[in-house]
Write a protein that holds these residues in place. Structure first.
Motif, mmCIF file in Angstrom:
data_model
loop_
_atom_site.group_PDB
_atom_site.id
_atom_site.type_symbol
_atom_site.label_atom_id
_atom_site.label_comp_id
_atom_site.label_asym_id
_atom_site.label_seq_id
_atom_site.Cartn_x
_atom_site.Cartn_y
_atom_site.Cartn_z
ATOM 1 N N ALA A 37 1.431 7.934 1.216
ATOM 2 C CA ALA A 37 1.060 7.000 0.145
ATOM 3 C C ALA A 37 1.495 5.576 0.483
ATOM 4 O O ALA A 37 0.773 4.615 0.198
ATOM 5 N N GLU A 38 2.653 5.441 1.101
ATOM 6 C CA GLU A 38 3.156 4.115 1.459
ATOM 7 C C GLU A 38 2.267 3.440 2.507
ATOM 8 O O GLU A 38 2.033 2.243 2.452
ATOM 9 N N LYS A 39 1.728 4.230 3.446
ATOM 10 C CA LYS A 39 0.828 3.671 4.464
ATOM 11 C C LYS A 39 -0.438 3.105 3.827
ATOM 12 O O LYS A 39 -0.974 2.103 4.287
ATOM 13 N N PHE A 40 -0.929 3.770 2.779
ATOM 14 C CA PHE A 40 -2.135 3.297 2.114
ATOM 15 C C PHE A 40 -1.842 2.239 1.054
ATOM 16 O O PHE A 40 -2.768 1.720 0.438
ATOM 17 N N SER A 41 -0.587 1.897 0.846
ATOM 18 C CA SER A 41 -0.214 0.931 -0.177
ATOM 19 C C SER A 41 0.060 -0.455 0.374
ATOM 20 O O SER A 41 0.442 -1.337 -0.383
ATOM 21 N N THR A 42 -0.125 -0.643 1.664
ATOM 22 C CA THR A 42 0.088 -1.986 2.209
ATOM 23 C C THR A 42 -0.973 -2.914 1.623
ATOM 24 O O THR A 42 -2.084 -2.484 1.316
ATOM 25 N N PRO A 43 -0.639 -4.192 1.467
ATOM 26 C CA PRO A 43 -1.588 -5.117 0.825
ATOM 27 C C PRO A 43 -2.960 -5.158 1.499
ATOM 28 O O PRO A 43 -3.990 -5.124 0.824
ATOM 29 N N PHE A 44 -3.000 -5.196 2.808
ATOM 30 C CA PHE A 44 -4.288 -5.336 3.477
ATOM 31 C C PHE A 44 -5.118 -4.062 3.391
ATOM 32 O O PHE A 44 -6.342 -4.125 3.251
ATOM 33 N N VAL A 45 -4.491 -2.909 3.440
ATOM 34 C CA VAL A 45 -5.226 -1.654 3.277
ATOM 35 C C VAL A 45 -5.741 -1.556 1.841
ATOM 36 O O VAL A 45 -6.895 -1.174 1.613
ATOM 37 N N SER A 46 -4.916 -1.927 0.885
ATOM 38 C CA SER A 46 -5.337 -1.893 -0.520
ATOM 39 C C SER A 46 -6.516 -2.821 -0.762
ATOM 40 O O SER A 46 -7.475 -2.458 -1.460
ATOM 41 N N ILE A 47 -6.451 -4.024 -0.181
ATOM 42 C CA ILE A 47 -7.538 -4.988 -0.355
ATOM 43 C C ILE A 47 -8.820 -4.455 0.289
ATOM 44 O O ILE A 47 -9.897 -4.514 -0.311
ATOM 45 N N ALA A 48 -8.713 -3.934 1.500
ATOM 46 C CA ALA A 48 -9.888 -3.404 2.191
ATOM 47 C C ALA A 48 -10.502 -2.250 1.400
ATOM 48 O O ALA A 48 -11.734 -2.199 1.210
ATOM 49 N N LEU A 49 -9.677 -1.329 0.929
ATOM 50 C CA LEU A 49 -10.191 -0.193 0.154
ATOM 51 C C LEU A 49 -10.812 -0.656 -1.161
ATOM 52 O O LEU A 49 -11.819 -0.098 -1.613
#
Length: 175
Positions: A136-148
């Motif tokens: 969950a932490e890997k998918f919670s980085t700002p850039f991953v969150s923005i891209a998703l």
């Protein structure tokens, strides 16, 4: 009689900005009501209704400016453009919230997720919980969150545009 097609650029920009502003306002309401770390499902429904409404009205505005004619590809183009601009503005808000307004936002969300996981899966070992939280932490980085976020906006924008375009399409008769 000339068959000129109306420009979609102005409609895409105007409705995209409108979608972005309304999305940011919804985000501000969630922040003010302290629902941003664990939002109630109604916020998702409201956000989706806003997305449907703004994209549909944007496509309808394009149809009106095109003398009442609309082909499916134009509806999809307009809808995706609106979704992209709205998604980018929403992503800018999200980035501002998570890095400027609430720099510990990610940790707050992860802590809420950890508590929910412990509550929902009491048989999980500490190691299983830690593994799930690491993912969950890997998918919670700002850039991953923005891209998703932008990808989700485009995906739902496409589906909404496709349906709205199929419903509203009216091809011009060519003689």
């Amino acid at each position: 009689m000339e068959n000129t097609k109306a420009s979609s650029k102005k409609i895409i920009i105007n409705y995209g900005i409108l979608l972005g502003i309304i999305s940011v306002l919804l985000g501000v309401v969630m922040y003010i009501t302290n629902a941003y770390t664990d939002p109630h499902w109604t916020y998702s429904i409201i956000g989706f209704v806003i997305l449907i409404g703004v994209i549909s009205y944007g496509i309808k505005a394009f149809k009106v400016s095109n003398n009442g004619y609309l082909v499916l590809m134009d509806a999809i183009k307009v809808g995706l453009g609106i979704a992209l601009i709205g998604g980018i503005i929403g992503a800018i808000w999200s980035f501002t919230l998570t890095n400027v307004i609430e720099p510990d936002y990610t940790q707050q969300v992860l802590e809420v997720q950890r508590e929910k996981m412990i509550e929902q899966f009491p048989d999980f070992s500490q190691e299983q919980i830690d593994q799930n939280m690491a993912i969950a932490e890997k998918f919670s980085t700002p850039f991953v969150s923005i891209a998703l976020s932008i990808i989700a906006s485009l995906f739902f924008g496409f589906i909404i545009s496709l349906i709205a375009g199929l419903v509203m399409q009216k091809k011009q008769d060519l003689y």
